[in-house]
Scaffold this motif. Sequence first.
Motif, short mmCIF file in Angstrom:
data_model
loop_
_atom_site.label_atom_id
_atom_site.label_comp_id
_atom_site.label_asym_id
_atom_site.label_seq_id
_atom_site.Cartn_x
_atom_site.Cartn_y
_atom_site.Cartn_z
N UNK A 127 0.69 -1.09 -0.06
CA UNK A 127 0.00 0.14 0.05
C UNK A 127 1.06 1.38 -0.14
N UNK A 128 0.40 2.29 -0.52
CA UNK A 128 1.02 3.70 -0.45
C UNK A 128 0.26 4.43 0.64
N UNK A 129 1.57 5.03 1.51
CA UNK A 129 1.19 5.86 2.71
C UNK A 129 1.45 7.01 2.36
N UNK A 130 0.65 7.90 2.49
CA UNK A 130 0.68 9.48 2.16
C UNK A 130 1.73 10.22 3.23
N UNK A 131 1.38 9.88 4.61
CA UNK A 131 2.46 10.29 5.59
C UNK A 131 1.98 9.63 6.90
N UNK A 132 2.98 9.58 7.78
CA UNK A 132 2.60 9.00 9.02
C UNK A 132 3.14 9.84 10.20
N UNK A 133 2.28 10.25 11.01
CA UNK A 133 2.86 10.95 12.28
C UNK A 133 3.16 9.73 13.47
N UNK A 134 4.04 9.62 13.62
CA UNK A 134 4.48 8.50 14.51
C UNK A 134 4.94 8.76 16.11
N UNK A 135 4.36 8.41 17.14
CA UNK A 135 4.45 8.90 18.40
C UNK A 135 5.01 7.48 19.13
N UNK A 136 6.12 7.51 19.63
CA UNK A 136 6.81 6.60 20.33
C UNK A 136 7.02 6.51 21.73
N UNK A 137 6.82 5.75 22.60
CA UNK A 137 7.17 5.44 23.87
C UNK A 137 8.05 4.55 24.02
N UNK A 138 9.31 4.84 24.48
CA UNK A 138 10.35 3.79 24.89
C UNK A 138 10.27 3.34 26.20
N UNK A 139 10.43 2.10 26.61
CA UNK A 139 10.23 1.63 27.92
C UNK A 139 11.59 0.78 28.04
N UNK A 140 12.22 0.68 29.28
CA UNK A 140 13.38 -0.44 29.69
C UNK A 140 12.39 -1.73 30.30
N UNK A 141 12.67 -2.57 29.65
CA UNK A 141 12.06 -4.03 30.20
C UNK A 141 13.00 -4.67 30.76
N UNK A 142 13.35 -4.10 32.30
CA UNK A 142 14.36 -4.54 33.09
C UNK A 142 14.31 -6.07 33.42
N UNK A 143 13.18 -6.70 33.24
CA UNK A 143 12.76 -7.98 33.70
C UNK A 143 13.41 -8.99 32.59
N UNK A 144 13.90 -8.41 31.31
CA UNK A 144 14.02 -9.21 30.07
C UNK A 144 15.53 -9.56 30.15
N UNK A 145 16.33 -9.35 31.21
CA UNK A 145 17.82 -9.84 30.88
C UNK A 145 18.22 -10.11 32.30
N UNK A 146 19.40 -10.76 32.50
CA UNK A 146 19.72 -11.20 33.73
C UNK A 146 20.78 -10.23 34.26
N UNK A 147 21.23 -10.28 35.53
CA UNK A 147 22.16 -9.36 36.06
C UNK A 147 23.21 -9.91 37.07
N UNK A 148 24.40 -9.73 36.85
CA UNK A 148 25.42 -10.11 37.73
C UNK A 148 25.48 -9.44 39.17
N UNK A 149 26.36 -10.00 39.94
CA UNK A 149 26.59 -9.16 41.48
C UNK A 149 26.88 -7.86 41.22
N UNK A 150 27.71 -7.31 40.49
CA UNK A 150 28.16 -6.06 40.04
C UNK A 150 27.07 -5.19 39.62
N UNK A 151 26.13 -5.84 38.84
CA UNK A 151 25.27 -5.06 38.38
C UNK A 151 24.26 -4.74 39.62
N UNK A 152 23.84 -5.74 40.30
CA UNK A 152 23.01 -5.56 41.13
C UNK A 152 23.37 -4.47 42.33
N UNK A 153 24.77 -4.39 42.66
CA UNK A 153 25.23 -3.37 43.31
C UNK A 153 24.94 -1.86 42.85
N UNK A 154 25.10 -1.94 41.80
CA UNK A 154 24.95 -0.61 40.87
C UNK A 154 23.71 -0.25 40.70
N UNK A 155 22.71 -1.12 40.80
CA UNK A 155 21.27 -0.92 40.37
C UNK A 155 20.42 -0.84 41.81
N UNK A 156 21.05 -0.76 42.73
CA UNK A 156 20.24 -0.90 44.25
C UNK A 156 19.47 0.22 44.45
#
Length: 212
Positions: free
Chosen positions: A38-67
């Motif tokens: 399809x042809x799109x004449x234009x798009x006004x795109x609003x974007x919300x960016x979130x950090x899904x912190x549950x989607x990765x693992x963390x080492x001990x050093x990470x946990x200290x720095x993110x306390x």
Amino acid sequence: MPSAPPELSIEVEGVEPAAPAAVPALDFTLTLRAAGGHEVRSLTLATQIRIDATRRGYGERDKERLAELFGPPDEWSRNLSSLLWTQTVTQVPAFTASTKARITVPCTYDFEVAAAKYFHGLEDGEAPLDFLFTGTVFYLDGDRLQAAHLPRRAEAAFSMPVRVWRELMERHFPGGAWVRLGREEFDRLYAYKVRHTLPGWDDVIRSLLAKG
């Protein structure tokens, strides 16, 4: 009978530091596709960016720095959650079938901001991001211009290499970090610096830490 609006899919393909500017920023590259060519004449795109912190693992050093964000490690099962990073609006010009677009996201090293604390707290690996898209797509129905909202399900996941964030901060704050102070606290620190004839702010901090 009016034709249906184009069905759009959006993917986040990559990220890199934006061209040198007065403030640090990251450029995210998007690929947009319109089903059926399809042809799109234009798009006004609003974007919300979130950090899904549950989607990765963390080492001990990470946990200290993110306390400060998530508390001690034994509380992470309750406290680890999604964090809002930013919201932005991008104008995408006309295209047929597919196109690429760029989202420029200003970044901060202000440690009062949760996203800055999170990115700084990661030593390596990737930061898991969720892009939630809303907005309005403009298209032709015969010779009439029509508008339709993007569906609520328009979203994309992306894993941002932590090194990209670190390279950006190093470019704008080489060898340093940024801390915001209230005026009264700054005046007291400045008086301490003068009173003890300390040459720089690093010397002020080292002196106070040694006394602590």
